[in-house]
Design a protein around this motif. Sequence first.
Motif, PDB file in Angstrom:
ATOM      1  N   VAL A  71       0.851  -1.183   0.000  1.00  0.00           N
ATOM      2  CA  VAL A  71       0.000   0.000   0.000  1.00  0.00           C
ATOM      3  C   VAL A  71       0.889   1.237   0.000  1.00  0.00           C
ATOM      4  O   VAL A  71       1.840   1.322   0.775  1.00  0.00           O
ATOM      5  N   VAL A  72       0.566   2.178  -0.891  1.00  0.00           N
ATOM      6  CA  VAL A  72       1.347   3.409  -1.019  1.00  0.00           C
ATOM      7  C   VAL A  72       0.452   4.599  -0.691  1.00  0.00           C
ATOM      8  O   VAL A  72      -0.655   4.724  -1.217  1.00  0.00           O
ATOM      9  N   VAL A  73       0.945   5.481   0.195  1.00  0.00           N
ATOM     10  CA  VAL A  73       0.270   6.743   0.517  1.00  0.00           C
ATOM     11  C   VAL A  73       1.316   7.855   0.441  1.00  0.00           C
ATOM     12  O   VAL A  73       2.506   7.604   0.554  1.00  0.00           O
ATOM     13  N   GLU A  74       0.848   9.087   0.233  1.00  0.00           N
ATOM     14  CA  GLU A  74       1.763  10.225   0.290  1.00  0.00           C
ATOM     15  C   GLU A  74       1.900  10.680   1.738  1.00  0.00           C
ATOM     16  O   GLU A  74       0.997  10.484   2.543  1.00  0.00           O
ATOM     17  N   ALA A  75       3.028  11.309   2.036  1.00  0.00           N
ATOM     18  CA  ALA A  75       3.255  11.832   3.375  1.00  0.00           C
ATOM     19  C   ALA A  75       2.315  13.002   3.629  1.00  0.00           C
ATOM     20  O   ALA A  75       2.340  13.997   2.906  1.00  0.00           O
ATOM     21  N   THR A  76       1.447  12.851   4.609  1.00  0.00           N
ATOM     22  CA  THR A  76       0.530  13.906   5.040  1.00  0.00           C
ATOM     23  C   THR A  76       0.449  13.860   6.558  1.00  0.00           C
ATOM     24  O   THR A  76       1.109  13.045   7.197  1.00  0.00           O
ATOM     25  N   GLY A  77      -0.389  14.688   7.107  1.00  0.00           N
ATOM     26  CA  GLY A  77      -0.519  14.743   8.560  1.00  0.00           C
ATOM     27  C   GLY A  77      -1.019  13.456   9.185  1.00  0.00           C
ATOM     28  O   GLY A  77      -0.694  13.143  10.327  1.00  0.00           O
ATOM     29  N   ASN A  78      -1.828  12.691   8.448  1.00  0.00           N
ATOM     30  CA  ASN A  78      -2.383  11.474   9.030  1.00  0.00           C
ATOM     31  C   ASN A  78      -1.833  10.192   8.387  1.00  0.00           C
ATOM     32  O   ASN A  78      -2.359   9.113   8.623  1.00  0.00           O
ATOM     33  N   SER A  79      -0.790  10.295   7.597  1.00  0.00           N
ATOM     34  CA  SER A  79      -0.278   9.101   6.909  1.00  0.00           C
ATOM     35  C   SER A  79       0.292   8.062   7.882  1.00  0.00           C
ATOM     36  O   SER A  79       0.130   6.864   7.657  1.00  0.00           O
ATOM     37  N   MET A  80       0.941   8.491   8.949  1.00  0.00           N
ATOM     38  CA  MET A  80       1.479   7.516   9.903  1.00  0.00           C
ATOM     39  C   MET A  80       0.357   6.761  10.611  1.00  0.00           C
ATOM     40  O   MET A  80       0.500   5.575  10.914  1.00  0.00           O
ATOM     41  N   PRO A  95       5.921  13.492  -1.210  1.00  0.00           N
ATOM     42  CA  PRO A  95       5.008  14.194  -2.117  1.00  0.00           C
ATOM     43  C   PRO A  95       5.701  15.198  -3.043  1.00  0.00           C
ATOM     44  O   PRO A  95       5.270  15.379  -4.180  1.00  0.00           O
ATOM     45  N   LEU A  96       6.765  15.828  -2.584  1.00  0.00           N
ATOM     46  CA  LEU A  96       7.462  16.790  -3.444  1.00  0.00           C
ATOM     47  C   LEU A  96       8.139  16.102  -4.620  1.00  0.00           C
ATOM     48  O   LEU A  96       8.104  16.596  -5.751  1.00  0.00           O
ATOM     49  N   GLU A  97       8.740  14.955  -4.356  1.00  0.00           N
ATOM     50  CA  GLU A  97       9.403  14.225  -5.434  1.00  0.00           C
ATOM     51  C   GLU A  97       8.401  13.562  -6.371  1.00  0.00           C
ATOM     52  O   GLU A  97       8.628  13.483  -7.572  1.00  0.00           O
ATOM     53  N   VAL A  98       7.278  13.079  -5.825  1.00  0.00           N
ATOM     54  CA  VAL A  98       6.229  12.507  -6.674  1.00  0.00           C
ATOM     55  C   VAL A  98       5.692  13.580  -7.608  1.00  0.00           C
ATOM     56  O   VAL A  98       5.488  13.349  -8.798  1.00  0.00           O
ATOM     57  N   LYS A  99       5.483  14.765  -7.070  1.00  0.00           N
ATOM     58  CA  LYS A  99       4.974  15.878  -7.884  1.00  0.00           C
ATOM     59  C   LYS A  99       5.957  16.215  -9.013  1.00  0.00           C
ATOM     60  O   LYS A  99       5.549  16.499 -10.137  1.00  0.00           O
ATOM     61  N   ALA A 100       7.252  16.172  -8.720  1.00  0.00           N
ATOM     62  CA  ALA A 100       8.266  16.483  -9.725  1.00  0.00           C
ATOM     63  C   ALA A 100       8.309  15.415 -10.821  1.00  0.00           C
ATOM     64  O   ALA A 100       8.574  15.712 -11.977  1.00  0.00           O
ATOM     65  N   ILE A 101       8.028  14.157 -10.463  1.00  0.00           N
ATOM     66  CA  ILE A 101       8.078  13.061 -11.427  1.00  0.00           C
ATOM     67  C   ILE A 101       6.814  13.042 -12.283  1.00  0.00           C
ATOM     68  O   ILE A 101       6.870  12.884 -13.495  1.00  0.00           O
ATOM     69  N   ALA A 102       5.667  13.190 -11.653  1.00  0.00           N
ATOM     70  CA  ALA A 102       4.383  13.033 -12.344  1.00  0.00           C
ATOM     71  C   ALA A 102       3.754  14.391 -12.605  1.00  0.00           C
ATOM     72  O   ALA A 102       3.086  14.947 -11.746  1.00  0.00           O
ATOM     73  N   HIS A 103       3.970  14.916 -13.773  1.00  0.00           N
ATOM     74  CA  HIS A 103       3.373  16.198 -14.153  1.00  0.00           C
ATOM     75  C   HIS A 103       2.004  15.944 -14.767  1.00  0.00           C
ATOM     76  O   HIS A 103       1.879  15.803 -15.975  1.00  0.00           O
ATOM     77  N   GLY A 159      -3.689   6.483  -8.599  1.00  0.00           N
ATOM     78  CA  GLY A 159      -3.140   5.653  -9.671  1.00  0.00           C
ATOM     79  C   GLY A 159      -1.670   5.934  -9.934  1.00  0.00           C
ATOM     80  O   GLY A 159      -0.890   5.017 -10.204  1.00  0.00           O
ATOM     81  N   VAL A 160      -1.276   7.212  -9.856  1.00  0.00           N
ATOM     82  CA  VAL A 160       0.136   7.580 -10.045  1.00  0.00           C
ATOM     83  C   VAL A 160       0.991   6.939  -8.958  1.00  0.00           C
ATOM     84  O   VAL A 160       2.064   6.401  -9.244  1.00  0.00           O
ATOM     85  N   LEU A 161       0.532   6.975  -7.722  1.00  0.00           N
ATOM     86  CA  LEU A 161       1.295   6.361  -6.627  1.00  0.00           C
ATOM     87  C   LEU A 161       1.496   4.866  -6.876  1.00  0.00           C
ATOM     88  O   LEU A 161       2.605   4.347  -6.743  1.00  0.00           O
ATOM     89  N   ALA A 162       0.408   4.170  -7.243  1.00  0.00           N
ATOM     90  CA  ALA A 162       0.499   2.729  -7.479  1.00  0.00           C
ATOM     91  C   ALA A 162       1.401   2.431  -8.685  1.00  0.00           C
ATOM     92  O   ALA A 162       2.228   1.518  -8.635  1.00  0.00           O
ATOM     93  N   SER A 163       1.252   3.211  -9.739  1.00  0.00           N
ATOM     94  CA  SER A 163       2.051   2.980 -10.953  1.00  0.00           C
ATOM     95  C   SER A 163       3.534   3.239 -10.721  1.00  0.00           C
ATOM     96  O   SER A 163       4.388   2.485 -11.206  1.00  0.00           O
ATOM     97  N   LEU A 164       3.850   4.304  -9.996  1.00  0.00           N
ATOM     98  CA  LEU A 164       5.257   4.595  -9.706  1.00  0.00           C
ATOM     99  C   LEU A 164       5.884   3.484  -8.868  1.00  0.00           C
ATOM    100  O   LEU A 164       7.029   3.098  -9.077  1.00  0.00           O
ATOM    101  N   ALA A 180       6.573   0.448 -11.028  1.00  0.00           N
ATOM    102  CA  ALA A 180       7.736   0.660 -11.892  1.00  0.00           C
ATOM    103  C   ALA A 180       9.031   0.816 -11.090  1.00  0.00           C
ATOM    104  O   ALA A 180      10.087   1.073 -11.662  1.00  0.00           O
ATOM    105  N   ASP A 181       8.959   0.650  -9.779  1.00  0.00           N
ATOM    106  CA  ASP A 181      10.108   0.851  -8.884  1.00  0.00           C
ATOM    107  C   ASP A 181      10.709   2.242  -9.039  1.00  0.00           C
ATOM    108  O   ASP A 181      11.922   2.419  -9.013  1.00  0.00           O
ATOM    109  N   PHE A 182       9.839   3.227  -9.196  1.00  0.00           N
ATOM    110  CA  PHE A 182      10.284   4.598  -9.409  1.00  0.00           C
ATOM    111  C   PHE A 182       9.693   5.542  -8.362  1.00  0.00           C
ATOM    112  O   PHE A 182       9.601   6.736  -8.560  1.00  0.00           O
ATOM    113  N   LEU A 183       9.275   4.976  -7.231  1.00  0.00           N
ATOM    114  CA  LEU A 183       8.607   5.760  -6.200  1.00  0.00           C
ATOM    115  C   LEU A 183       9.615   6.306  -5.183  1.00  0.00           C
ATOM    116  O   LEU A 183      10.349   5.529  -4.568  1.00  0.00           O
TER     117      LEU A 183
END
Length: 151
Positions: free
Chosen positions: A50-59, A77-85, A96-101, A104-107
């Motif tokens: 399971v993949v989530v972005e770092a947010t206040g409640n992610s932990m 989240p900053l690096e994900v944003k830079a990768i997925a425009h 979907g972007v989180l799961a796909s990255l 592809a071992d690119f997360l």
Amino acid sequence: MRHIVGMDIHRTFAEVMFWEEGRLRPAGRIDMTRSGLEGFGRLLTKEDEVVVEATGNSMAVVRVLSPFVARMIIANPLEVKAIAHAHVKTDKIDAGVLASLRAADFLPEVWLPDADTERRRRLVARRNQVVRHRTRIKNEVHAILHAHLIP
């Protein structure tokens, strides 16, 4: 079969997408409550990631879902944003972007602390909040005294 679950989490809900055999499949929304997450976790398997972005409640999400899956991953989240425009941004696309990255071992991942380290971090963060609050109150008292010419 390898499942990767992308979750775009918000304060009250999470949008979920499954990545299976190279395809994305929407799984809908789940409530961001302990019971909602536990119910969703029971639908997952010990092979799932399971993949989530770092947010206040992610932990908190990681703590609840960890017993149900092989691995929980927090994405930077900053690096994900830079990768997925993405020109079109929706919760489904973000999940979907989180799961796909991940597939592809690119997360870009964030290091997850063990339980003791996380507990100590929360303790230090809470102490810092209390100290800042105390300082703010002292400054207010000094300002009131100064305004009334009380040394």
